[in-house]
Scaffold this motif. Structure first.
Motif, PDB file in Angstrom:
ATOM      1  N   PHE A 115       0.942  -1.202   0.080  1.00  0.00           N
ATOM      2  CA  PHE A 115       0.144  -0.152  -0.116  1.00  0.00           C
ATOM      3  C   PHE A 115       0.861   1.318   0.022  1.00  0.00           C
ATOM      4  O   PHE A 115       1.769   1.346   0.791  1.00  0.00           O
ATOM      5  N   VAL A 116       0.438   2.242  -0.959  1.00  0.00           N
ATOM      6  CA  VAL A 116       1.500   3.397  -0.769  1.00  0.00           C
ATOM      7  C   VAL A 116       0.602   4.646  -0.737  1.00  0.00           C
ATOM      8  O   VAL A 116      -0.834   4.444  -1.369  1.00  0.00           O
ATOM      9  N   TYR A 117       0.637   5.379   0.169  1.00  0.00           N
ATOM     10  CA  TYR A 117       0.001   6.613   0.403  1.00  0.00           C
ATOM     11  C   TYR A 117       0.400   8.037   0.124  1.00  0.00           C
ATOM     12  O   TYR A 117       1.618   8.087   0.783  1.00  0.00           O
ATOM     13  N   ASP A 118      -0.025   8.672  -0.544  1.00  0.00           N
ATOM     14  CA  ASP A 118       0.484  10.016  -1.082  1.00  0.00           C
ATOM     15  C   ASP A 118       0.205  11.198  -0.093  1.00  0.00           C
ATOM     16  O   ASP A 118      -1.107  11.569  -0.019  1.00  0.00           O
ATOM     17  N   HIS A 124      -1.463 -15.433   4.996  1.00  0.00           N
ATOM     18  CA  HIS A 124      -0.652 -14.741   4.247  1.00  0.00           C
ATOM     19  C   HIS A 124       0.034 -13.689   4.906  1.00  0.00           C
ATOM     20  O   HIS A 124      -0.712 -12.950   5.778  1.00  0.00           O
ATOM     21  N   PRO A 125       1.107 -13.344   4.542  1.00  0.00           N
ATOM     22  CA  PRO A 125       1.914 -12.296   5.377  1.00  0.00           C
ATOM     23  C   PRO A 125       1.104 -10.948   5.294  1.00  0.00           C
ATOM     24  O   PRO A 125       0.702 -10.651   4.202  1.00  0.00           O
ATOM     25  N   ALA A 126       1.309  -9.913   6.176  1.00  0.00           N
ATOM     26  CA  ALA A 126       0.702  -8.655   5.973  1.00  0.00           C
ATOM     27  C   ALA A 126       1.551  -7.954   4.894  1.00  0.00           C
ATOM     28  O   ALA A 126       2.770  -8.233   4.623  1.00  0.00           O
ATOM     29  N   PRO A 127       0.700  -7.154   4.211  1.00  0.00           N
ATOM     30  CA  PRO A 127       1.661  -6.355   3.107  1.00  0.00           C
ATOM     31  C   PRO A 127       2.368  -5.016   3.816  1.00  0.00           C
ATOM     32  O   PRO A 127       1.955  -4.674   4.916  1.00  0.00           O
ATOM     33  N   ALA A 128       3.283  -4.500   3.044  1.00  0.00           N
ATOM     34  CA  ALA A 128       3.638  -3.343   3.882  1.00  0.00           C
ATOM     35  C   ALA A 128       2.846  -2.177   3.329  1.00  0.00           C
ATOM     36  O   ALA A 128       2.010  -2.279   2.426  1.00  0.00           O
ATOM     37  N   GLU A 129       3.315  -1.119   4.185  1.00  0.00           N
ATOM     38  CA  GLU A 129       2.473   0.068   3.719  1.00  0.00           C
ATOM     39  C   GLU A 129       3.482   1.377   3.817  1.00  0.00           C
ATOM     40  O   GLU A 129       4.527   1.341   4.949  1.00  0.00           O
ATOM     41  N   VAL A 130       3.566   2.121   3.049  1.00  0.00           N
ATOM     42  CA  VAL A 130       4.660   3.263   3.013  1.00  0.00           C
ATOM     43  C   VAL A 130       3.822   4.683   2.596  1.00  0.00           C
ATOM     44  O   VAL A 130       2.757   4.658   1.603  1.00  0.00           O
ATOM     45  N   VAL A 131       4.407   5.642   3.168  1.00  0.00           N
ATOM     46  CA  VAL A 131       4.027   6.855   2.689  1.00  0.00           C
ATOM     47  C   VAL A 131       4.968   7.671   1.864  1.00  0.00           C
ATOM     48  O   VAL A 131       6.152   7.215   1.846  1.00  0.00           O
ATOM     49  N   VAL A 132       4.747   8.506   0.692  1.00  0.00           N
ATOM     50  CA  VAL A 132       5.447   9.062  -0.188  1.00  0.00           C
ATOM     51  C   VAL A 132       4.760  10.641  -0.229  1.00  0.00           C
ATOM     52  O   VAL A 132       3.727  10.726   0.163  1.00  0.00           O
ATOM     53  N   GLY A 133       5.693  11.315  -0.727  1.00  0.00           N
ATOM     54  CA  GLY A 133       5.147  12.904  -0.858  1.00  0.00           C
ATOM     55  C   GLY A 133       5.334  13.725   0.126  1.00  0.00           C
ATOM     56  O   GLY A 133       5.797  13.290   1.194  1.00  0.00           O
TER      57      GLY A 133
END
Ligand SMILES: Cc1ncc(COP(=O)(O)O)c(C=O)c1O
Length: 407
Positions: free
Chosen positions: A37-40, A398-407
């Protein structure tokens, strides 16, 4: 072929490799893994700025953190908004880590005593959901020697027309029926609570500005009637929210500027009893949904009886809403893209399915996409709200997905 929803504006005209706030999606996946997951954060800040420009200055903005409580996103959001609304003891802890208690409110049915006590001890505002909860809050306040800060959540005698999720105008576990709300406020005040006002939330995911305008005007009128019945002015009237985002083909973005202009007029005409009150709107998805993208890699490509399937390493265990199993009656497609081929013409009809062994795990149903092969990344848009934390992530281990912030 079945249509997809519209790409959010930031992605609608991209060509070639997908970028999120300037960051290359494939590079993010290479760095953090798939699914991701990518959050801007710049998109979130831009939504807040749009809200501020559109709404009258008297309207405070509260963020309902249930939409996305990811800690780095919450930390970035906290200074931009006037309040945080939480719905559990866990969310309360997250909110108190980034915002003073006086700016935190706690709504939701079934608050346990330990959750009520934590909110009272911290000085957060309880949005009281029933006469019984009011009694328990008062008793806990007495035991702690602290006056609870309490607003009354009202189950309004109106509903938000056209909203995806109606939360008023009917029998409801949420809030106190409007007919009984004044009596509960009086009991809270008599019991020593600090009365903070009314919380009136009539629905969610509305795209129709006219319906929101109507509901907000009716909510203001209801707050005035209730204040008269209490015989005191509410310090704050939380007018709810309900601002929707376009998820599906045919959805048209909400005209927030029109809502703001009408709200300014309704506020100017408000009853005298609300002259000194503060006002707020409480939004979740509108602030964050379009800022999030779920990236998931194609593991397998197969044809079965004429239908082509792209099997990805993600699925409904991370992004339930895109599979159509979170509050929608008819399954429709969220906007999807092949991340390396933004803007390319659709070449083939495919179904994008997740890695869970259930036919429910379908992220795109017979959608037209440029050709994608194993290893390519599929982007599922509108993943910023009600994504990971609104999905059954423990299902199938299943493994948890990574989450990252950008922007
Ligand atoms: C009390 C309350 N506040 C805020 C929200 C957030 O709604 P949305 O994310 O649609 O803005 C909800 C959603 O269910 C809610 O119940």
């Amino acid at each position: 072929m079945k249509p997809m929803g519209p790409l959010p504006p930031a992605f609608a005209h991209q060509q070639g490799a997908l970028t999120i706030a300037g960051a290359d999606a494939a590079a993010l996946v290479a760095e953090h893994g798939s699914p991701l997951f990518v959050y801007d954060l710049s998109a979130v800040a831009a939504q807040v700025a749009r809200f501020r420009a559109a709404m009258p200055a008297a309207i405070g903005l509260h963020y309902a953190i249930k939409a996305n409580p990811f800690a780095p996103l919450l930390a970035a959001m906290a200074p931009l908004v006037d309040g945080l609304d939480v719905a559990s003891g866990g969310e309360l802890e997250r909110a108190l880590a980034v915002k003073p208690a006086a700016a935190v409110s706690f709504a939701g049915p079934g608050k346990r005593d330990d959750e009520l006590a934590a909110a009272i001890a911290a000085g957060a505002t309880l949005n009281i959901e029933s006469a019984g909860e009011a009694r328990r809050a008062l008793a806990l306040g007495e035991r702690l020697g602290i006056a609870p800060r309490a607003a009354v959540r009202v189950n309004p005698d109106l509903e938000l027309r056209g909203s995806g999720m109606k939360m008023g105008g009917r029998a409801s576990p949420f809030g106190i029926d409007a007919e009984e709300a004044a009596a509960v406020v009086r009991a809270l005040i008599a019991g020593g609570a600090t009365w903070r006002g009314f919380h009136i939330f009539a629905g969610s995911q509305a795209l129709d500005a006219g319906a929101l305008i109507e509901t907000q005007a009716a909510t203001l009128a209801l707050a005035a009637r209730l204040a008269d019945a209490v015989g005191a002015a509410p310090p704050l009237v939380n007018l709810g929210g309900g601002f929707g985002v376009p998820y599906f083909a045919g959805d048209v973005a909400l005209d927030v500027e029109r809502v703001g202009a009408a709200l300014a007029e309704s506020l100017a005409r408000r009853a005298d009893v609300l002259a000194e009150s503060g006002f707020a709107l409480e939004l979740g998805r509108w602030l964050v949904a379009e800022a999030g993208v779920y990236l998931t890699r194609v593991v397998d490509r197969k044809v079965s009886r004429g239908e082509t399937f792209l099997v990805v390493d993600g699925g409904l265990h991370h992004q339930l809403a895109a599979s159509g199993n979170f509050g929608t009656v008819v399954r429709r497609n969220y906007p999807l893209a092949v991340a390396g081929r933004m803007g390319a013409a659709g070449e083939e009809e495919v179904s994008v399915v997740g890695c869970l062994c259930t036919p429910l795990d379908r992220l795109g149903d017979r959608v037209l996409l440029p050709r994608a092969a194993e290893g390519d990344v599929i982007a599922v848009f509108l993943a910023g709200a009600y994504g990971l934390t609104a999905s059954p992530s423990a299902f199938l281990g299943h493994p948890a997905p990574a989450e990252v912030v950008v922007g």
